[in-house]
Design an enzyme around this catalytic site. Structure first.
Site, PDB file in Angstrom:
ATOM      1  N   GLU A 169       0.820  -0.952  -0.076  1.00  0.00           N
ATOM      2  CA  GLU A 169      -0.118   0.072  -0.074  1.00  0.00           C
ATOM      3  C   GLU A 169       1.026   1.475  -0.286  1.00  0.00           C
ATOM      4  O   GLU A 169       0.738   2.025   1.243  1.00  0.00           O
ATOM      5  CB  GLU A 169      -0.841   0.030   1.243  1.00  0.00           C
ATOM      6  CG  GLU A 169      -1.779  -0.908   1.093  1.00  0.00           C
ATOM      7  CD  GLU A 169      -2.957  -0.062   2.408  1.00  0.00           C
ATOM      8  OE1 GLU A 169      -3.073  -0.186   3.087  1.00  0.00           O
ATOM      9  OE2 GLU A 169      -3.889  -1.424   2.074  1.00  0.00           O
ATOM     10  N   GLU A 377      -5.128  -8.835   0.434  1.00  0.00           N
ATOM     11  CA  GLU A 377      -6.344  -8.301   1.545  1.00  0.00           C
ATOM     12  C   GLU A 377      -7.539  -7.824   1.523  1.00  0.00           C
ATOM     13  O   GLU A 377      -8.117  -7.418   0.459  1.00  0.00           O
ATOM     14  CB  GLU A 377      -5.947  -6.484   2.120  1.00  0.00           C
ATOM     15  CG  GLU A 377      -4.361  -7.512   3.072  1.00  0.00           C
ATOM     16  CD  GLU A 377      -3.957  -5.342   3.452  1.00  0.00           C
ATOM     17  OE1 GLU A 377      -4.684  -5.095   4.583  1.00  0.00           O
ATOM     18  OE2 GLU A 377      -2.600  -5.107   3.399  1.00  0.00           O
TER      19      GLU A 377
HETATM   20  C1  PNW Z   1      -4.523  -1.820   4.946  1.00  0.00           C
HETATM   21  N1  PNW Z   1      -8.147   3.103   4.760  1.00  0.00           N
HETATM   22  O1  PNW Z   1      -4.713  -0.255   5.416  1.00  0.00           O
HETATM   23  C2  PNW Z   1      -3.193  -2.437   5.642  1.00  0.00           C
HETATM   24  O2  PNW Z   1      -2.747  -3.149   4.660  1.00  0.00           O
HETATM   25  C3  PNW Z   1      -3.782  -3.526   6.781  1.00  0.00           C
HETATM   26  O3  PNW Z   1      -2.881  -3.274   7.357  1.00  0.00           O
HETATM   27  C4  PNW Z   1      -4.393  -2.462   7.507  1.00  0.00           C
HETATM   28  O4  PNW Z   1      -4.613  -3.562   8.660  1.00  0.00           O
HETATM   29  C5  PNW Z   1      -5.666  -3.567   6.838  1.00  0.00           C
HETATM   30  O5  PNW Z   1      -5.538  -2.481   5.698  1.00  0.00           O
HETATM   31  C6  PNW Z   1      -7.390  -2.222   7.847  1.00  0.00           C
HETATM   32  O6  PNW Z   1      -7.281  -1.217   7.484  1.00  0.00           O
HETATM   33  C7  PNW Z   1      -5.481   0.157   4.923  1.00  0.00           C
HETATM   34  O7  PNW Z   1      -8.340   4.986   5.428  1.00  0.00           O
HETATM   35  C8  PNW Z   1      -5.573   1.418   6.179  1.00  0.00           C
HETATM   36  O8  PNW Z   1      -8.953   3.123   3.337  1.00  0.00           O
HETATM   37  C9  PNW Z   1      -6.797   2.284   5.798  1.00  0.00           C
HETATM   38  C10 PNW Z   1      -6.881   2.280   4.851  1.00  0.00           C
HETATM   39  C11 PNW Z   1      -7.363   1.208   3.782  1.00  0.00           C
HETATM   40  C12 PNW Z   1      -5.599   0.155   3.573  1.00  0.00           C
END
Ligand code: PNW
Length: 471
Positions: A169, A377
């Site tokens: 990401e 994911e």
């Molecule tokens: C991902 N958003 O992050 C990460 O790869 C993980 O580490 C995390 O725990 C998981 O998704 C759940 O959040 C994100 O706000 C964090 O759109 C925030 C966002 C999307 C993905």
């Protein structure tokens, strides 16, 4: 559902979110060790110091994976656990921490012993603090630090590991330079575009280092996150509008939505990050929109960035319905986001539940980049509790995941080349700036006792996997 026998069913985690052992066995601090200690940075004032204590309980966690029946497990390496850095006469020197490599060697062996294929992510946000002190992602040298790190990883693990994700990401790494993630800096857009360029270069260099040092054929790609938009209706007009939205690289950095004419880089744009990787060039429009804010592109940069990858991975949680016609207040680009109705289904993290994100979006990615795609994911945060009967009844997660599977299956039917799915996450864990308040696991974790309780969704996923294998 349309998943073939060879479809990869997995679970995903990341080092800082589950390992704990923040100061053990020679691990040096990461930017998240530093950031979590700043007042008010984390909503519940916690850190990943202990997290799920996976570092000491990995054998128990591998048994959870085995009983679940997954054939693959995606985890990330803690870079500062593996290499520590010092600076001598302006030259940065990395020293390998054998204890760190020993931990991952043991984990890999334990997984293989139990019939589970290890899929490794090299960078899931826990940058060595020492590298941040030398400018971190703002410093172009990070491409060389990334190369050396990835070379060491390939030398040590590629005899047993075939699949590698470089950076997890990139857009969320950027969040650290918007302010709400580590290192907690607030930079200009010009800096953001430079940081993205440095990440793309580092991805390319990791890819080169992995291949150059691999002991066998390996598969490499980055794990991108984006918004899985979808046409609001089945009409041709709305489908065309969806394609236009996917091609829009502008948006509100804090609202995860494309917005034509905003002049701001949409933080999780798909094509701004992936066109350079797969086509060796930034989208033309970027130069028109961002003009002199675009990063300096040195000779050879785009070749490094577009070093061939074998796979593309996507983390996917949500998207927006797109319809034809423009919205008031934004540049007329022939499409608009249809606002959700009041009372829209949402998760505990208040993210909208949009199963259709698994369908058109994956077809779009698959058609555009023509590489096998993996869902690296997907999952949801839920307010899970262990009930009086000692079980954890998370019917929302079962409902969420089955709806997402159904749409993914439709996407595959329509031609999306999706080869595997990793549920986020195996365990409840440290959810970054939200601390422990968001529970994403198939397995409940009691953070006082560290007891693991498989949730109803764990047993449900187990059945789905078994059924699809026995088809
Ligand atoms: C991902 N958003 O992050 C990460 O790869 C993980 O580490 C995390 O725990 C998981 O998704 C759940 O959040 C994100 O706000 C964090 O759109 C925030 C966002 C999307 C993905």
């Amino acid at each position: 559902m349309n998943f073939n026998k060879n479809f990869i069913w997995g679970c995903a985690t990341s080092s800082y979110q589950i390992e704990g052992a923040a100061n053990e066995d020679g691990k040096s601090p990461s930017i998240w060790d530093t950031f979590t200690k700043q007042p008010f940075a984390i909503h519940d004032g916690t850190s990943g110091d202990v997290a799920c204590d996976h570092y000491h309980r990995y054998k128990e966690d591998v048994q959870l994976l085995k009983n679940l029946g997954v054939n693959a497990y995606r985890f990330s390496l803690s870079w500062p656990r593996l290499i520590s850095y010092t600076c001598e006469k302006g030259v940065i020197k990395g020293t390998v921490n054998e204890k760190g490599f020993e931990f991952y060697n043991n984990l890999i062996d334990e997984l293989l012993k139990n019939g589970i294929e290890p899929w490794i992510t090299l960078y899931h946000w826990d940058l060595p603090q020492a590298l941040e002190d030398y400018g971190g992602w703002r410093n172009r040298d990070i491409m060389n630090w990334s190369y050396d790190y990835a070379a060491e990883v390939a030398k040590r693990f590629s005899d047993r590991v075939t699949h590698f994700f470089t950076i997890n990401e990139m857009p969320m790494v950027l969040a650290g330079y918007i302010g709400w993630a580590a290192p907690g800096l607030n930079c200009t857009q010009k800096d953001h575009l430079k940081i993205i360029h440095n990440m793309l270069l580092s991805h390319g260099m990791m890819n080169r280092a992995l291949h150059a040092n691999a002991k066998k054929d390996i598969q490499v790609g980055c794990a991108h996150n984006g918004l899985g938009h979808f046409p609001a209706t089945d009409s041709k007009e709305d489908y065309d509008a969806f394609v236009k939205a996917m091609n829009c690289i502008e948006g509100n950095p804090n609202a995860y939505a494309p917005m034509p004419g905003s002049g701001k880089i949409q933080m999780d744009s798909l094509i701004y990050y992936l066109d350079p990787i797969h086509f060796g060039k930034y989208p033309e429009q970027a130069f028109e929109i961002f003009k002199d804010q675009m990063p300096e592109i040195k000779e050879g940069d785009m070749e490094i960035i577009s070093t061939p990858t074998e796979i593309q991975a996507i983390n996917i949680y949500e998207g927006r319905p797109i319809a034809s016609g423009s919205a008031p207040g934004v540049k007329d680009d022939g499409w608009h986001i249809v606002p959700f109705k009041p009372g829209k289904d949402i998760t505990a993290a208040k993210w909208p539940i949009t199963p259709k994100s698994m369908n058109y979006y994956f077809k779009f990615i698959s058609d555009r980049y023509k590489k096998p795609v993996y869902v690296s994911e997907n999952g949801m945060s839920n307010a899970d509790i262990v009930s009086a009967d000692g079980k954890c009844h998370d019917s929302q997660r079962i409902d969420f995941t089955s709806k997402y599977f159904e749409e993914l299956s439709k996407g595959i039917e329509s031609g999306a080349d999706v080869r595997g799915y990793f549920h986020w996450s195996l365990l409840d864990n440290f959810e970054w700036h939200h601390g422990y308040n968001e529970r994403f696991g198939l397995v409940h974790v009691d953070y006082e006792t560290l007891k693991r309780t498989p949730k109803d969704s764990y047993y449900w996923y187990k059945e789905i996997i078994a059924e699809s294998r026995n088809k």
